[in-house]
Design a protein around this motif. Structure first.
Motif, PDB file in Angstrom:
ATOM      1  N   ASP A 150       0.813  -1.170   0.075  1.00  0.00           N
ATOM      2  CA  ASP A 150      -0.167  -0.004   0.064  1.00  0.00           C
ATOM      3  C   ASP A 150       0.898   1.154   0.269  1.00  0.00           C
ATOM      4  O   ASP A 150       0.315   2.301  -0.357  1.00  0.00           O
ATOM      5  CB  ASP A 150      -1.091   0.205   1.290  1.00  0.00           C
ATOM      6  CG  ASP A 150      -1.832  -1.184   1.456  1.00  0.00           C
ATOM      7  OD1 ASP A 150      -2.452  -1.538   0.245  1.00  0.00           O
ATOM      8  OD2 ASP A 150      -2.263  -1.767   2.364  1.00  0.00           O
ATOM      9  N   ARG A 151       1.926   1.334   0.443  1.00  0.00           N
ATOM     10  CA  ARG A 151       3.180   2.343   0.544  1.00  0.00           C
ATOM     11  C   ARG A 151       3.876   2.470  -0.448  1.00  0.00           C
ATOM     12  O   ARG A 151       4.227   1.530  -1.424  1.00  0.00           O
ATOM     13  CB  ARG A 151       3.825   2.304   1.710  1.00  0.00           C
ATOM     14  CG  ARG A 151       3.037   2.372   3.091  1.00  0.00           C
ATOM     15  CD  ARG A 151       3.897   2.087   4.352  1.00  0.00           C
ATOM     16  NE  ARG A 151       3.584   0.789   4.756  1.00  0.00           N
ATOM     17  CZ  ARG A 151       3.600   0.943   6.294  1.00  0.00           C
ATOM     18  NH1 ARG A 151       4.119   1.690   6.809  1.00  0.00           N
ATOM     19  NH2 ARG A 151       3.171  -0.177   6.779  1.00  0.00           N
ATOM     20  N   HIS A 152       4.132   3.834  -0.907  1.00  0.00           N
ATOM     21  CA  HIS A 152       5.191   4.006  -1.985  1.00  0.00           C
ATOM     22  C   HIS A 152       6.568   3.892  -1.515  1.00  0.00           C
ATOM     23  O   HIS A 152       6.860   3.824  -0.381  1.00  0.00           O
ATOM     24  CB  HIS A 152       5.165   5.518  -2.279  1.00  0.00           C
ATOM     25  CG  HIS A 152       5.768   5.873  -3.634  1.00  0.00           C
ATOM     26  ND1 HIS A 152       7.035   6.256  -3.618  1.00  0.00           N
ATOM     27  CD2 HIS A 152       5.258   5.913  -4.776  1.00  0.00           C
ATOM     28  CE1 HIS A 152       7.660   6.370  -4.853  1.00  0.00           C
ATOM     29  NE2 HIS A 152       6.484   6.308  -5.605  1.00  0.00           N
ATOM     30  N   GLN A 153       7.350   3.436  -2.678  1.00  0.00           N
ATOM     31  CA  GLN A 153       8.859   3.017  -2.130  1.00  0.00           C
ATOM     32  C   GLN A 153       9.686   4.224  -1.438  1.00  0.00           C
ATOM     33  O   GLN A 153      10.441   3.772  -0.369  1.00  0.00           O
ATOM     34  CB  GLN A 153       9.710   3.028  -3.487  1.00  0.00           C
ATOM     35  CG  GLN A 153      11.167   2.844  -3.184  1.00  0.00           C
ATOM     36  CD  GLN A 153      11.928   2.713  -4.637  1.00  0.00           C
ATOM     37  OE1 GLN A 153      11.039   2.128  -5.718  1.00  0.00           O
ATOM     38  NE2 GLN A 153      13.066   3.048  -4.723  1.00  0.00           N
ATOM     39  N   GLU A 154       9.143   5.506  -1.646  1.00  0.00           N
ATOM     40  CA  GLU A 154       9.847   6.565  -0.727  1.00  0.00           C
ATOM     41  C   GLU A 154       9.525   6.409   0.348  1.00  0.00           C
ATOM     42  O   GLU A 154      10.264   6.950   1.346  1.00  0.00           O
ATOM     43  CB  GLU A 154       9.339   8.009  -1.452  1.00  0.00           C
ATOM     44  CG  GLU A 154       9.945   8.206  -2.948  1.00  0.00           C
ATOM     45  CD  GLU A 154      11.362   8.229  -2.871  1.00  0.00           C
ATOM     46  OE1 GLU A 154      11.986   8.827  -1.851  1.00  0.00           O
ATOM     47  OE2 GLU A 154      11.926   8.083  -3.796  1.00  0.00           O
ATOM     48  N   HIS A 155       8.258   6.137   0.851  1.00  0.00           N
ATOM     49  CA  HIS A 155       7.782   5.745   2.592  1.00  0.00           C
ATOM     50  C   HIS A 155       8.672   4.669   2.823  1.00  0.00           C
ATOM     51  O   HIS A 155       9.370   5.173   4.112  1.00  0.00           O
ATOM     52  CB  HIS A 155       6.397   5.627   2.440  1.00  0.00           C
ATOM     53  CG  HIS A 155       5.969   5.480   3.722  1.00  0.00           C
ATOM     54  ND1 HIS A 155       5.910   4.505   4.467  1.00  0.00           N
ATOM     55  CD2 HIS A 155       5.562   6.388   4.567  1.00  0.00           C
ATOM     56  CE1 HIS A 155       5.524   4.513   5.814  1.00  0.00           C
ATOM     57  NE2 HIS A 155       5.303   5.872   5.953  1.00  0.00           N
ATOM     58  N   ALA A 156       8.757   3.628   2.272  1.00  0.00           N
ATOM     59  CA  ALA A 156       9.672   2.576   2.880  1.00  0.00           C
ATOM     60  C   ALA A 156      11.096   3.032   3.010  1.00  0.00           C
ATOM     61  O   ALA A 156      11.705   2.633   3.716  1.00  0.00           O
ATOM     62  CB  ALA A 156       9.577   1.189   1.785  1.00  0.00           C
ATOM     63  N   ASN A 163      11.348   5.368   6.106  1.00  0.00           N
ATOM     64  CA  ASN A 163      11.356   4.510   7.229  1.00  0.00           C
ATOM     65  C   ASN A 163      12.659   3.748   7.453  1.00  0.00           C
ATOM     66  O   ASN A 163      13.038   3.462   8.546  1.00  0.00           O
ATOM     67  CB  ASN A 163      10.106   3.381   7.153  1.00  0.00           C
ATOM     68  CG  ASN A 163       9.424   2.980   8.322  1.00  0.00           C
ATOM     69  OD1 ASN A 163       9.701   3.439   9.307  1.00  0.00           O
ATOM     70  ND2 ASN A 163       8.540   2.324   8.030  1.00  0.00           N
ATOM     71  N   ALA A 164      13.267   3.209   6.528  1.00  0.00           N
ATOM     72  CA  ALA A 164      14.854   2.501   6.616  1.00  0.00           C
ATOM     73  C   ALA A 164      15.742   3.242   7.106  1.00  0.00           C
ATOM     74  O   ALA A 164      16.585   2.761   7.951  1.00  0.00           O
ATOM     75  CB  ALA A 164      14.946   1.767   5.200  1.00  0.00           C
TER      76      ALA A 164
END
Length: 75
Positions: free
Chosen positions: A50-56, A59-60
């Motif tokens: 559900d989340r965009h790569q940028e959000h991941a 978070n990382a």
């Protein structure tokens, strides 16, 4: 100090939602800089999250900052 931190980095990253793989190397490449950690992170396929790569990625980065507080740059 970095080599001792690398297992902790990978474990911390694997706890991030949508991260399926975390591979960490220390002092890799031709320059073998012991103060540099390279990280490869695999994500759940785009169609399954559900989340965009940028959000991941954000978070990382936050997780890495907590796992390696002495890091001066996380890009």
């Amino acid at each position: 100090r970095s080599p001792r931190r690398s297992p902790g980095c990978a474990a911390a990253l694997r706890a991030v939602p949508d991260v399926t793989l975390a591979f960490v190397t220390v002092s890799a490449g031709s320059r073998q800089r012991s103060n540099l950690i390279d990280v490869y992170v695999g994500l759940t396929p785009k169609s399954e999250r559900d989340r965009h790569q940028e959000h991941a990625m954000d978070n990382a980065r936050a997780v890495l900052a907590r796992a390696v507080p002495e890091a001066t740059e996380i890009a």
